[in-house]
Scaffold this active site. Structure first.
Site, PDB file in Angstrom:
ATOM      1  N   HIS A 158    -106.702 -24.216 116.386  1.00 60.16           N
ATOM      2  CA  HIS A 158    -107.189 -23.387 117.492  1.00 60.16           C
ATOM      3  C   HIS A 158    -108.694 -23.399 117.692  1.00 60.16           C
ATOM      4  CE1 HIS A 158    -108.192 -20.752 114.136  1.00 60.16           C
ATOM      5  NE2 HIS A 158    -109.005 -20.115 114.958  1.00 60.16           N
TER       6      HIS A 158
ATOM      7  N   GLU B 236    -118.271 -10.009 104.905  1.00 62.47           N
ATOM      8  CA  GLU B 236    -118.256 -11.466 104.856  1.00 62.47           C
ATOM      9  C   GLU B 236    -119.611 -12.026 105.298  1.00 62.47           C
ATOM     10  OE1 GLU B 236    -114.457 -14.147 105.294  1.00 62.47           O
ATOM     11  OE2 GLU B 236    -115.577 -14.274 107.171  1.00 62.47           O
TER      12      GLU B 236
ATOM     13  N   HIS C  92    -101.452 -21.178 119.312  1.00 62.62           N
ATOM     14  CA  HIS C  92    -102.456 -20.234 119.799  1.00 62.62           C
ATOM     15  C   HIS C  92    -102.346 -20.097 121.318  1.00 62.62           C
ATOM     16  CE1 HIS C  92    -106.430 -18.412 120.469  1.00 62.62           C
ATOM     17  NE2 HIS C  92    -106.399 -18.069 119.201  1.00 62.62           N
TER      18      HIS C  92
ATOM     19  N   GLU D 157    -120.802 -19.788 116.104  1.00 58.09           N
ATOM     20  CA  GLU D 157    -120.677 -18.856 114.982  1.00 58.09           C
ATOM     21  C   GLU D 157    -121.833 -18.947 113.981  1.00 58.09           C
ATOM     22  OE1 GLU D 157    -116.659 -19.233 116.790  1.00 58.09           O
ATOM     23  OE2 GLU D 157    -118.225 -20.653 116.212  1.00 58.09           O
TER      24      GLU D 157
ATOM     25  N   ARG E 139    -112.492 -23.988 118.652  1.00 60.98           N
ATOM     26  CA  ARG E 139    -113.099 -24.525 119.869  1.00 60.98           C
ATOM     27  C   ARG E 139    -113.627 -25.940 119.679  1.00 60.98           C
ATOM     28  NH1 ARG E 139    -116.588 -20.975 120.099  1.00 60.98           N
ATOM     29  NH2 ARG E 139    -115.561 -19.471 121.466  1.00 60.98           N
TER      30      ARG E 139
ATOM     31  N   ASP F  22    -118.150 -13.534 112.282  1.00 59.50           N
ATOM     32  CA  ASP F  22    -119.229 -14.210 113.011  1.00 59.50           C
ATOM     33  C   ASP F  22    -118.901 -14.435 114.482  1.00 59.50           C
ATOM     34  OD1 ASP F  22    -117.276 -16.193 112.805  1.00 59.50           O
ATOM     35  OD2 ASP F  22    -118.335 -17.295 111.234  1.00 59.50           O
TER      36      ASP F  22
END
Length: 330
Positions: A237, A148, A270, A162, A239, A126
């Site tokens: 990691h 997926e 990350h 996403e 956002r 996504d």
């Protein structure tokens, strides 16, 4: 959509692909190019079983296209599965916003489709690069296969952007490869025809088990079993966790380690500065908190197998760790 006649053949081919069945391939049939678009390390890991099986399918020749936003991480992940990138799209590093990267990636993928005229375009997940691949295929009337497919939270803000990508990609997809029956049910509720849904299973588990079966060694510096420490594998990691969320979570981790002398943390940090900077400011210097560079996938699988538990905001690790019998705290 002007290509419904292609659906039965595509459905049959991909059913065979996910079942590792090549009985549908006729001897002497030329292999068809299939564009496999990957942008991030998780996409590379989840697409690796698909690319590898396509390469032995007899009917397809996978063309692996890297969109460039996580070049070194992606290359390392694909190398663990003996996959090489065939096409590397230019990435200037200046496309910081999702909108600017979408425009750049859409143009570059469209050029590859025009050049190679693939039988299908396939991508997983996504991210913005998946959204771009789906749009480019749709505009060129090339079948798009979404691995997926059908994941939904029902909240356009979580995860952002996403959840929007998932719904937008579904509109451009000819064949939806849903990992679970629940994901397939989401697609049916959105009006996707049953013939366009294939419950394929979760490819990340295929990648995980194939890697674990090779018994990769632990990375250098990992606390030895003789140390009698309970090791937490930590990743952070996403956002939506930047800002107060990541600060609060890491403060709690350090307090927990301080309170338990037998607990250690192994933390592949990350490269995103929004994560890296706060991680090092809050956790560096602790003798039992190991801040390490992002690891090759084989090393990550080895650590998962050896750790006490996993603390993560990674959707992939939430799926993988239980398959190895490890508890996960999200």
């Amino acid at each position: 959509m002007k290509y419904p006649s292609r659906l039965p053949a595509l459905q049959s081919s991909f059913t065979g692909l996910f079942q590792h069945d090549r009985s549908q391939t006729r001897p002497g049939t030329p292999a068809l190019p299939v564009l496999c678009v990957v942008g991030t390390r998780p996409e590379a890991i989840k697409m690796a079983p698909v690319i590898r099986t396509l390469s032995t399918s007899g009917w397809a020749t996978p063309v692996t296209v890297a969109t460039g936003q996580q070049q070194s991480l992606l290359d390392d992940a694909l190398a663990d599965f003996d996959i090489r990138v065939n096409v590397r799209l230019p990435h200037t590093g200046a496309s910081h916003s999702p909108a600017s990267f979408l425009a750049h990636c859409l143009s570059e993928v469209d050029e590859q489709i025009s050049l190679r005229q693939p039988a299908a375009v396939i991508a997983q997940g996504d991210t913005t690069s998946v959204h771009a691949a789906a749009m480019a295929a749709f505009y060129r009337r090339i079948p798009f296969v979404h691995v997926e497919a059908g994941l939904r939270t029902g909240d356009m803000d979580a995860p952002f952007p996403e959840e929007y990508h998932r719904r937008a990609v579904a509109l451009a997809t000819l064949l939806h490869c849903a990992p679970t029956q629940a994901a397939a049910a989401n697609l049916r509720r959105e009006g996707i025809a049953e013939a366009r849904i294939l419950v394929s299973g979760n490819t990340v588990i295929d990648a995980l088990l194939a890697t674990a079966a090779r018994r990769p060694p632990l990375p250098l510096g990992f606390p030895p079993a003789s140390a009698q420490q309970r090791v937490i594998l930590l990743t952070l990691h996403r956002r939506e966790n930047f800002g107060p969320n990541i600060h609060n979570a890491l403060t709690a981790v350090r307090a927990f380690v301080d309170a338990h002398a037998d607990v250690a943390v192994w933390f592949p940090v990350h490269p995103n500065p929004n994560a890296r900077d706060v991680v090092h400011s809050l956790l560096s210097g602790h003798p039992r908190i190991h801040l390490v560079e992002p690891m090759p996938y084989r090393d990550l699988v080895a650590v998962m197998g050896a750790c006490w538990c996993v603390l993560t905001d990674s959707g992939g690790l939430q799926e993988e760790a239980p398959a190895l019998g490890k508890p996960v705290l999200v």
